[in-house]
Each structure stands twice: as C-alpha cells, then as structure tokens.
Design an enzyme around this catalytic site. Structure first.
Site, short mmCIF file in Angstrom:
data_model
loop_
_atom_site.label_atom_id
_atom_site.label_comp_id
_atom_site.label_asym_id
_atom_site.label_seq_id
_atom_site.Cartn_x
_atom_site.Cartn_y
_atom_site.Cartn_z
CE1 TYR A 58 -3.21 -2.63 -0.01
CE2 TYR A 58 -3.49 -2.33 2.30
CZ TYR A 58 -3.86 -3.03 1.10
OH TYR A 58 -4.95 -4.06 1.06
N1 LIG Z 1 -6.87 -7.93 0.48
C1 LIG Z 1 -7.01 -7.33 -0.72
O1 LIG Z 1 -6.70 -7.59 -1.82
C2 LIG Z 1 -7.88 -5.90 -0.46
C3 LIG Z 1 -8.46 -5.22 -1.55
C4 LIG Z 1 -8.90 -4.08 -1.55
C5 LIG Z 1 -8.90 -3.39 -0.14
N2 LIG Z 1 -8.20 -4.03 0.82
C6 LIG Z 1 -8.64 -3.61 2.25
O2 LIG Z 1 -9.70 -3.27 2.37
C7 LIG Z 1 -9.76 -1.81 3.10
C8 LIG Z 1 -11.12 -1.15 2.30
O3 LIG Z 1 -11.32 -1.19 0.97
P1 LIG Z 1 -11.87 -0.26 0.12
O4 LIG Z 1 -11.45 1.32 0.60
O5 LIG Z 1 -11.82 -0.52 -1.30
O6 LIG Z 1 -13.28 -0.41 0.48
P2 LIG Z 1 -14.59 0.19 0.99
O7 LIG Z 1 -14.56 0.34 2.37
O8 LIG Z 1 -15.99 -0.78 0.39
O9 LIG Z 1 -14.86 1.67 0.44
C9 LIG Z 1 -14.46 3.03 0.89
C10 LIG Z 1 -14.99 4.09 0.09
O10 LIG Z 1 -16.23 4.33 0.50
C11 LIG Z 1 -16.67 5.53 0.88
N3 LIG Z 1 -17.16 5.63 2.28
C12 LIG Z 1 -16.67 5.09 3.23
N4 LIG Z 1 -17.21 5.37 4.35
C13 LIG Z 1 -18.26 6.34 4.17
C14 LIG Z 1 -19.32 6.97 4.79
N5 LIG Z 1 -19.37 6.86 6.13
N6 LIG Z 1 -19.98 7.65 3.98
C15 LIG Z 1 -19.80 7.88 2.55
N7 LIG Z 1 -19.01 7.24 1.94
C16 LIG Z 1 -18.31 6.33 2.59
C17 LIG Z 1 -15.29 6.48 0.55
O11 LIG Z 1 -15.26 6.69 -0.86
P3 LIG Z 1 -15.61 8.03 -1.36
O12 LIG Z 1 -14.37 9.14 -0.96
O13 LIG Z 1 -15.78 8.07 -2.82
O14 LIG Z 1 -16.72 8.67 -0.63
C18 LIG Z 1 -14.41 5.31 0.98
O15 LIG Z 1 -13.00 5.50 0.00
C19 LIG Z 1 -8.54 -1.04 2.15
O16 LIG Z 1 -7.98 0.06 2.86
C20 LIG Z 1 -7.45 -2.16 2.59
O17 LIG Z 1 -7.00 -2.26 3.82
C21 LIG Z 1 -7.88 -5.34 0.99
#
Ligand SMILES: NC(=O)c1ccc[n+]([C@@H]2O[C@H](COP(=O)([O-])OP(=O)(O)OC[C@H]3O[C@@H](n4cnc5c(N)ncnc54)[C@H](OP(=O)(O)O)[C@@H]3O)[C@@H](O)[C@H]2O)c1
Length: 327
Positions: A58
């Site tokens: 990351y």
């Molecule tokens: N193992 C793997 O292969 C893998 C892959 C991907 C991710 N990950 C892990 O999973 C974590 C989360 O993944 P992700 O960021 O893709 O997914 P997510 O949690 O599904 O989406 C996060 C996005 O949702 C929006 N959001 C979050 N809270 C909100 C709220 N209260 N109100 C409105 N919008 C909100 C924001 O986007 P906006 O800015 O557009 O509002 C934020 O960037 C990563 O940080 C990482 O640690 C792991």
C-alpha cells in the site's frame, strides 16, 4: 465500539477494522496525505477501533510507515495490527515479490521496520503464489511465528480449493494454520458465499471482508457514484469492478440500501456496514474512509439493527456476477 474474537483465536478485535490502503504522506488523487491520514488513524484509536489493516504494497510502504508513526504514540500492545505480503516491492528485484522463503523473510523484516513493531499480530498472504510450493510458504510463515515476529497467519483472496489445500497442508505438517480469510465481499458481490465462506465456517476461520462498501458504490445513490474523487477514478480506471457492482441486481440493491437507510434515518454507508455486522460469516469488515467524518459515521453503524426481513429484502435482487479480486 463493539468487539468480537478473531476467528477461533482468543484475540479480541473491534467489529470494524480500519483499512489503510489510501493512507500515506502525500495526497495523490483520492489517496490521502500525511495530515488527513494521521487524523483518521488517531480518531480510529479514539473511537475504540483496535484492529488496523495495511499491506507492504500500500502506497509503496508509506501506509505501513504512517501506521507505524501513529501507533508509536499510543499503547501499541492494545492494537491488533495486520499486514500482508505478496505484491512486488521492487520492479528490479524478482525476489521482492511472491511467497518464497527469500521474499517473505525479506519483506517481513521490512514490514516490521516500517511498522516499528517486534511482532505483527496478523501476517497475511495477499494472494496465492503459483510459483512457490505452498509447503515452502507455510514453513517460512511457521518459522516467523516461532521467532515471535508474527502472532497469527491470515490469507487473502484466492480460490477455495487453494485455501483448503493450505489448511490441509499445515495440519498434515503440524505447522501454524491460517486463522483468517480477507476476501472481497459486500451486498453487491456475494460470489464468496458459494465455496469460500462455507469453508471458512467449517474450519473456524475469521472472515474480514475487503471493499465492504463496494468501494463507495453502496454509500450513495448509484447515479451519484462518480461524484467523489475516488468514485470518479473507480468509474474510469476500474470500470470492470464498477460494472460488476452495477450488474447482477446491484442497482436495485443500491436502491434498496438507500430506501432502508432513509427509513432508519441512517446513511447508506451505515446500513451497508450493518449488513456485514448482521452476517454470520463476517468477523469484521475492513472499512476504508476518505475523511474523519466518514470514519465517525462508520463507527456509529455498530448500533444499527436490521431484521431478518430487511436482510432478505437486500439479498433478493442479487444475481451471480463474474469473479473479481483474485488477480
Ligand atoms: N486484500 C485485498 O486484496 C484488499 C483489496 C482491497 C482493499 N483491501 C483492504 O480493504 C480496505 C477497504 O477497501 P476499500 O477502500 O476498497 O473499500 P470500501 O470500504 O468498500 O470503500 C471505501 C470508500 O467508501 C466511501 N465511504 C466510506 N465510508 C463512508 C461514509 N461513512 N459515507 C460515505 N462514503 C463512505 C469512501 O469513498 P468516497 O471517497 O468515494 O466517498 C471510501 O473511500 C482497504 O483500505 C484495505 O485495507 C484489501
């Protein structure tokens, strides 16, 4: 905050895990710079979130470093820090990637240094490595546990037959086994319910979904998805993923999330997090946030209750979609 146990271990983790894929020192597109990253980490700890997920890849190591900087100012022992290994950390060094003994030992040393930790609580393989025998990977990880560099082992997106092979191999050889699966799972991507989640249930594996909010697709009406920096980048560059979320009944699920959220007086993000917290497969969703406000909202979702009929209403429109997230 509410707490649960990490799979069949005795370790207690918050029901929300903070994802840190977007945290670092320099802002870049939707990814955050140092000040905002620090604020989010500090506030998460304040809110009682004790479970933090990062990875060596990351932001080229910057996510681990900023997590390390912030937790150094807190009681590090009260936190459960998870990181990952597999992706390439140096294009010029073929051994700075994958799950060979050489790659894991080098990358683990680097992660420990960036995080400023003697022991990583949960060390996860980020993907399956077709080039390395699983016995080599498992023996290396087992050695790391015995050296006290790692407490628990976890895995991330792969096919269920591969995960079953890994669990069986560690049992056969008397090695530490994986205790968690970090996989792609949310109300508009439920393909993991076919094989992986029943396997995890049968084996006592904790499930910590990534992209639990479908990368923001389930946090606002679908026709407003591209109104944020992240949403517009996702819609442009990761169009494949976004198309998968929109397909398979995803638009209708998005509308139903909006409807139930309005009915409860909560946000769509909170309703979606509540879906995870009411899901028997899930230990703790790994939520990513773009601001402290989003984080605070997410933390309040532990108080949102959903009925069986709400859950059925959200599940009903779902249709199978192509597999995303194993690459
Ligand atoms: N193992 C793997 O292969 C893998 C892959 C991907 C991710 N990950 C892990 O999973 C974590 C989360 O993944 P992700 O960021 O893709 O997914 P997510 O949690 O599904 O989406 C996060 C996005 O949702 C929006 N959001 C979050 N809270 C909100 C709220 N209260 N109100 C409105 N919008 C909100 C924001 O986007 P906006 O800015 O557009 O509002 C934020 O960037 C990563 O940080 C990482 O640690 C792991």
């Amino acid at each position: 905050m509410e707490y649960t146990t990490l799979g069949s271990t005795g370790t207690t983790v918050s029901q929300l895990c903070l994802g840190t894929m977007n945290l670092g020192y320099q802002s870049e597109g939707w990814k955050l710079g140092e000040e905002e990253s620090r604020e989010i980490l500090e506030r998460a700890i304040d809110l009682g979130i004790n479970f933090i997920d990062t990875a060596n890849v990351y932001r080229g190591g910057a996510s681990e470093s900023i997590v390390g900087d912030v937790i150094a100012e807190h009681d590090r022992d009260s936190l459960v820090v998870a990181t990952k290994v597999y992706g390439s950390m140096d294009d010029d060094n073929p051994n700075a990637q994958g799950l060979s003994r050489k790659a894991i030992e080098g990358e683990l040393a680097n992660s420990l240094e960036r995080l400023g930790l003697e022991t990583i609580d949960l060390y996860q393989i980020h993907r399956w490595d077709d080039e390395t025998p699983i016995e080599e990977t498992l023996r290396t990880l087992d050695d790391a546990v015995r050296r006290n560099q790692v407490r628990y082992l976890g895995a991330s997106s792969m096919w269920a037959y591969q995960f079953a092979d890994a669990l069986h191999t560690s049992d056969r050889l008397g090695l530490e086994r994986f205790v968690t699966m970090q996989n792609h799972y949310n109300p508009v991507y439920r393909e993991e319910e076919r094989e992986m989640l029943p396997l995890c249930d049968a084996e006592g594996i904790g499930v910590i979904p990534w992209s639990p909010l479908a990368r923001g697709y389930l946090t606002r009406p679908h026709d407003e998805f591209d109104t944020t920096a992240r949403g517009s980048e996702e819609a442009d560059e990761r169009g494949d993923r976004h198309a998968v979320y929109r397909g398979g009944g995803g638009r209708e699920i998005n509308e139903r999330v909006a409807e139930l959220a309005a009915d409860r007086g909560v946000s769509m993000a909170q309703l979606t997090i509540a879906w995870h917290l009411h899901n028997d497969h899930v230990t703790a969703p790994i939520v990513g946030v773009s601001s402290v406000e989003q984080l605070e909202e997410a933390a309040e979702a532990v108080d949102v209750s959903l009925s069986e009929s709400d859950l059925e209403y959200l599940a009903e429109p779902y249709e199978p979609v192509p597999i995303v997230g194993h690459d």
